[in-house]
Design a protein around this motif. Structure first.
Motif, short mmCIF file in Angstrom:
data_model
loop_
_atom_site.label_atom_id
_atom_site.label_comp_id
_atom_site.label_asym_id
_atom_site.label_seq_id
_atom_site.Cartn_x
_atom_site.Cartn_y
_atom_site.Cartn_z
N THR A 49 0.84 -1.19 0.00
CA THR A 49 0.00 0.00 0.00
C THR A 49 0.88 1.24 0.00
OG1 THR A 49 -0.10 0.17 2.41
CG2 THR A 49 -1.78 -1.20 1.34
N PHE A 50 0.26 2.36 -0.32
CA PHE A 50 1.00 3.62 -0.32
C PHE A 50 1.50 3.95 1.08
CE2 PHE A 50 1.13 8.29 -0.02
CZ PHE A 50 2.10 8.53 -0.98
N GLN A 51 0.69 3.66 2.11
CA GLN A 51 1.08 3.94 3.49
C GLN A 51 2.36 3.20 3.85
OE1 GLN A 51 -0.57 5.98 5.98
NE2 GLN A 51 1.35 5.62 7.04
N PRO B 147 7.99 6.99 4.58
CA PRO B 147 8.98 6.91 5.66
C PRO B 147 8.29 6.82 7.02
CG PRO B 147 9.30 8.88 4.30
CD PRO B 147 8.07 8.22 3.83
N ASP B 148 9.02 6.33 8.03
CA ASP B 148 8.48 6.25 9.39
C ASP B 148 8.06 7.64 9.86
OD1 ASP B 148 8.85 3.56 9.52
OD2 ASP B 148 10.79 3.67 10.55
N GLY B 149 6.95 7.70 10.59
CA GLY B 149 6.45 8.97 11.10
C GLY B 149 5.59 9.71 10.10
N SER B 150 5.33 9.13 8.95
CA SER B 150 4.50 9.77 7.92
C SER B 150 3.12 9.14 7.92
CB SER B 150 5.12 9.60 6.54
OG SER B 150 6.38 10.20 6.49
N THR B 151 2.17 9.88 7.41
CA THR B 151 0.81 9.37 7.33
C THR B 151 0.12 9.87 6.07
OG1 THR B 151 -1.28 9.10 8.52
CG2 THR B 151 -0.23 11.26 8.64
N ASN C 6 -9.32 11.78 8.22
CA ASN C 6 -8.77 11.51 9.55
C ASN C 6 -9.65 12.11 10.65
OD1 ASN C 6 -6.78 11.17 7.56
ND2 ASN C 6 -5.18 11.24 9.09
N LEU C 7 -10.61 12.94 10.31
CA LEU C 7 -11.53 13.51 11.30
C LEU C 7 -12.61 12.49 11.63
CD1 LEU C 7 -12.24 17.08 9.87
CD2 LEU C 7 -10.76 16.48 11.78
N GLY D 60 0.37 15.41 19.71
CA GLY D 60 1.30 16.48 20.05
C GLY D 60 2.60 16.46 19.28
N ARG D 61 2.77 15.49 18.42
CA ARG D 61 3.99 15.38 17.63
C ARG D 61 3.74 15.87 16.21
NH1 ARG D 61 5.50 9.27 18.66
NH2 ARG D 61 6.22 9.60 16.54
N THR D 62 4.81 16.27 15.55
CA THR D 62 4.72 16.70 14.15
C THR D 62 4.98 15.49 13.26
OG1 THR D 62 5.49 18.91 14.74
CG2 THR D 62 5.66 18.28 12.43
N HIS D 63 4.11 15.29 12.30
CA HIS D 63 4.23 14.17 11.36
C HIS D 63 4.27 14.72 9.94
CE1 HIS D 63 3.44 10.91 14.25
NE2 HIS D 63 2.65 11.80 14.84
N HIS D 64 4.86 13.93 9.04
CA HIS D 64 4.81 14.26 7.62
C HIS D 64 3.51 13.69 7.06
CE1 HIS D 64 9.41 14.46 7.80
NE2 HIS D 64 8.92 15.69 7.82
N ALA D 65 2.77 14.51 6.36
CA ALA D 65 1.47 14.09 5.83
C ALA D 65 1.49 14.18 4.31
CB ALA D 65 0.36 14.97 6.40
N TYR D 66 0.86 13.18 3.68
CA TYR D 66 0.73 13.12 2.23
C TYR D 66 -0.76 13.09 1.89
CZ TYR D 66 5.66 11.81 2.10
OH TYR D 66 7.02 11.81 2.23
#
Length: 160
Positions: free
Chosen positions: A4-6, A10-14, A45-46, A107-113
């Protein structure tokens, strides 16, 4: 290779599933008997409750597609529709390729696609989007007039 694309991220991405929606709206109060199609955007995601809440702005109006006059041919209307949608969605192109940083609920910053996940529309809008003639099945090769029971309503029986 990732299934899958997910899994390929990279780790920490969504992945941020983007949900689009449209429905014909009458503008009769403002400008006579005119109609337009508002296009709304939300993210998957909501939670459903937050997405539907008016106070939390779970839906964002990203554009208003005007109704084309009766003069242009269907091909011209389709091109205008496609160009309008492309213009509205252009801001998502770069983040979809490279990523954006978002502060998540943990509370953490993630990379989002962002990825377009669905387009919610009723039957007339689906016909506009796909280019299928209204009242026809995109899979059948039978004329609707030749289908038994098509557009035939049972007779109503009124109490005496």
């Amino acid at each position: 290779m990732a299934d899958t694309f997910q899994e390929s991220l990279p780790d920490g991405s969504t992945v941020v599933p983007v949900i689009l929606g449209s429905d014909k709206t009458m503008l009769s109060i403002l400008s006579g008997d005119r109609s337009a199609w508002p296009v709304y955007l939300s993210i998957g995601n909501l939670s459903k409750a937050k997405r539907r809440s008016v106070k939390l702005n779970g839906l964002i109006l990203i554009g208003l597609l005007p109704r084309c006059p009766n003069g242009p041919k269907t091909h011209t209307i389709n091109i205008a529709y496609e160009e309008s949608m492309a213009t509205m969605l252009r801001p998502l192109e770069e983040p979809a390729k490279s990523r954006i940083k978002v502060l998540c609920a943990d509370g953490r910053t993630h990379h989002a696609y962002p990825r377009i996940a669905s387009f919610l529309a009723d039957y007339p809008e689906q016909c506009n989007i796909t280019g299928v003639k209204y009242g026809w099945c995109p899979r059948c090769e039978i004329d609707p007039d030749d289908m038994p029971g098509f557009n035939r309503r049972p007779r109503r029986r009124h109490p005496q």
